[in-house]
Design a protein around this motif. Structure first.
Motif, mmCIF file in Angstrom:
data_model
loop_
_atom_site.group_PDB
_atom_site.id
_atom_site.type_symbol
_atom_site.label_atom_id
_atom_site.label_comp_id
_atom_site.label_asym_id
_atom_site.label_seq_id
_atom_site.Cartn_x
_atom_site.Cartn_y
_atom_site.Cartn_z
ATOM 1 N N UNK A 84 0.838 -1.192 0.000
ATOM 2 C CA UNK A 84 0.000 0.000 0.000
ATOM 3 C C UNK A 84 0.873 1.243 0.000
ATOM 4 N N UNK A 85 0.283 2.334 0.379
ATOM 5 C CA UNK A 85 1.013 3.597 0.453
ATOM 6 C C UNK A 85 0.837 4.186 1.846
ATOM 7 N N UNK A 86 1.469 3.538 2.835
ATOM 8 C CA UNK A 86 1.267 3.970 4.225
ATOM 9 C C UNK A 86 1.943 5.307 4.510
ATOM 10 N N UNK A 87 1.406 5.991 5.499
ATOM 11 C CA UNK A 87 2.040 7.190 6.034
ATOM 12 C C UNK A 87 3.147 6.714 6.957
ATOM 13 N N UNK A 88 4.375 7.182 6.755
ATOM 14 C CA UNK A 88 5.522 6.736 7.536
ATOM 15 C C UNK A 88 5.780 7.736 8.668
ATOM 16 N N UNK A 89 5.843 7.232 9.888
ATOM 17 C CA UNK A 89 6.173 8.057 11.043
ATOM 18 C C UNK A 89 7.495 7.532 11.593
ATOM 19 N N UNK A 90 8.528 8.390 11.578
ATOM 20 C CA UNK A 90 9.845 7.930 12.021
ATOM 21 C C UNK A 90 10.537 8.929 12.935
ATOM 22 N N UNK A 91 9.762 9.782 13.550
ATOM 23 C CA UNK A 91 10.399 10.744 14.436
ATOM 24 C C UNK A 91 9.430 11.377 15.396
ATOM 25 N N UNK A 92 9.951 12.311 16.149
ATOM 26 C CA UNK A 92 9.211 12.965 17.213
ATOM 27 C C UNK A 92 8.020 13.756 16.700
ATOM 28 N N UNK A 93 7.027 13.898 17.559
ATOM 29 C CA UNK A 93 5.892 14.743 17.232
ATOM 30 C C UNK A 93 4.579 14.115 17.629
ATOM 31 N N UNK A 94 3.518 14.810 17.248
ATOM 32 C CA UNK A 94 2.159 14.321 17.468
ATOM 33 C C UNK A 94 1.470 14.274 16.116
ATOM 34 N N UNK A 95 0.746 13.195 15.891
ATOM 35 C CA UNK A 95 0.116 12.962 14.598
ATOM 36 C C UNK A 95 -1.319 12.497 14.810
ATOM 37 N N UNK A 96 -2.177 12.810 13.860
ATOM 38 C CA UNK A 96 -3.519 12.236 13.824
ATOM 39 C C UNK A 96 -3.736 11.735 12.407
ATOM 40 N N UNK A 97 -3.881 10.428 12.284
ATOM 41 C CA UNK A 97 -4.031 9.799 10.977
ATOM 42 C C UNK A 97 -5.133 8.757 11.075
ATOM 43 N N UNK A 98 -6.162 8.900 10.278
ATOM 44 C CA UNK A 98 -7.227 7.906 10.234
ATOM 45 C C UNK A 98 -7.865 7.610 11.572
ATOM 46 N N UNK A 140 -6.427 7.712 14.457
ATOM 47 C CA UNK A 140 -5.437 7.267 15.432
ATOM 48 C C UNK A 140 -4.573 8.471 15.814
ATOM 49 N N UNK A 141 -4.512 8.753 17.106
ATOM 50 C CA UNK A 141 -3.634 9.807 17.601
ATOM 51 C C UNK A 141 -2.320 9.154 18.012
ATOM 52 N N UNK A 142 -1.215 9.690 17.515
ATOM 53 C CA UNK A 142 0.101 9.113 17.786
ATOM 54 C C UNK A 142 0.977 10.175 18.439
ATOM 55 N N UNK A 143 1.567 9.804 19.564
ATOM 56 C CA UNK A 143 2.559 10.655 20.215
ATOM 57 C C UNK A 143 3.886 9.921 20.120
ATOM 58 N N UNK A 144 4.901 10.596 19.588
ATOM 59 C CA UNK A 144 6.224 10.002 19.404
ATOM 60 C C UNK A 144 7.229 10.728 20.287
ATOM 61 N N UNK A 145 7.911 9.966 21.152
ATOM 62 C CA UNK A 145 8.856 10.516 22.128
ATOM 63 C C UNK A 145 10.230 9.891 21.922
ATOM 64 N N UNK A 146 11.285 10.710 21.930
ATOM 65 C CA UNK A 146 12.635 10.197 21.750
ATOM 66 C C UNK A 146 13.200 9.678 23.058
ATOM 67 N N UNK A 147 13.898 8.535 22.975
ATOM 68 C CA UNK A 147 14.603 7.985 24.137
ATOM 69 C C UNK A 147 16.015 7.597 23.723
ATOM 70 N N UNK A 148 16.726 7.003 24.630
ATOM 71 C CA UNK A 148 18.116 6.557 24.504
ATOM 72 C C UNK A 148 19.089 7.721 24.552
ATOM 73 N N UNK A 149 18.625 8.930 24.245
ATOM 74 C CA UNK A 149 19.425 10.138 24.416
ATOM 75 C C UNK A 149 18.605 11.312 23.947
ATOM 76 N N UNK A 150 18.720 12.398 24.633
ATOM 77 C CA UNK A 150 18.087 13.627 24.177
ATOM 78 C C UNK A 150 19.040 14.429 23.307
ATOM 79 N N UNK A 151 20.163 13.831 22.986
ATOM 80 C CA UNK A 151 21.184 14.488 22.187
ATOM 81 C C UNK A 151 20.889 14.246 20.715
ATOM 82 N N UNK A 152 20.538 15.286 19.988
ATOM 83 C CA UNK A 152 20.177 15.129 18.574
ATOM 84 C C UNK A 152 21.375 14.762 17.712
ATOM 85 N N UNK A 153 22.603 14.908 18.236
ATOM 86 C CA UNK A 153 23.777 14.536 17.455
ATOM 87 C C UNK A 153 24.075 13.041 17.554
ATOM 88 N N UNK A 154 23.313 12.335 18.380
ATOM 89 C CA UNK A 154 23.472 10.888 18.502
ATOM 90 C C UNK A 154 23.241 10.237 17.141
#
Length: 185
Positions: free
Chosen positions: A60-74, A76-90
């Motif tokens: 199909x042609x799915x919507x790809x979510x691969x990072x931080x943020x809040x989304x509403x798709x179909x 479904x409400x999605x909250x995306x939170x970063x872990x393992x480091x808050x360092x964006x240079x990781x």
């Protein structure tokens, strides 16, 4: 609601009247599980490794979510939170995103490849979790002891272990029985 585990950290989450979600589609040759043949409206990627980012396996042609943020798709409400480091240079492959899916009030948290026990403020960001999908296999993610501790912190209604050694796994992970023992089962 239907939650199907395909292996490793890959789930299909469906609910009538909502978009279908696939989490962390894997590359079968890298993981050892059967090749995926699934269709979805949404695909989430917790981190950039072959066991978690094989978007080509999803039809199909799915919507790809691969990072931080809040989304509403179909619906479904999605909250995306970063872990393992808050360092964006990781390194991108070392970053992890936890996803909380809200299907009309029923919240499912997919911890992806989290490699440490979150602090209290990180747990509070998740909110009230009904279903927790947690890695238990160790190596680069939570091990059985850590996973049991996170379950006690989050206190979900249902826990679904993932990212552990199976008969077909070709990567070295802890088996399910270690986690079951830690949980007193």
């Amino acid at each position: 609601m239907e939650i199907i585990w395909y292996g490793h950290s890959c789930f299909k989450i469906t609910e009538r009247g909502h978009a279908t979600v696939i989490t962390d589609p894997y590359d079968a040759q890298s993981i050892g599980h059967s090749p995926l043949s699934v269709e979805a409206d949404i695909v989430t990627i917790s981190h950039n490794k072959p066991g978690h980012n094989n978007v080509a396996a999803v039809k199909g042609q799915p919507f790809i979510v691969s990072g931080l943020g809040e989304y509403e798709i179909g619906g479904v409400f999605i909250t995306a939170l970063q872990t393992n480091s808050n360092n964006s240079s990781l390194e991108l492959s070392e970053r992890n995103t936890i996803y909380v899916f809200d299907f009309g009030g029923l919240k499912i948290a997919h911890l992806g490849g989290v490699n440490h026990i979150p602090n209290q403020s990180e747990v509070e960001e998740l909110g009230n979790v009904h279903v927790l999908l947690t890695p238990i296999g160790g190596t680069s993610t939570l091990n059985a002891v850590q996973a049991a501790e996170i379950v006690n912190m989050i206190e979900p209604n249902i826990v679904v272990p993932m990212h552990y050694m199976t008969e077909t796994s070709i990567i070295k992970l802890d088996p399910l029985n270690k986690f079951l023992k830690e949980m007193g089962l």
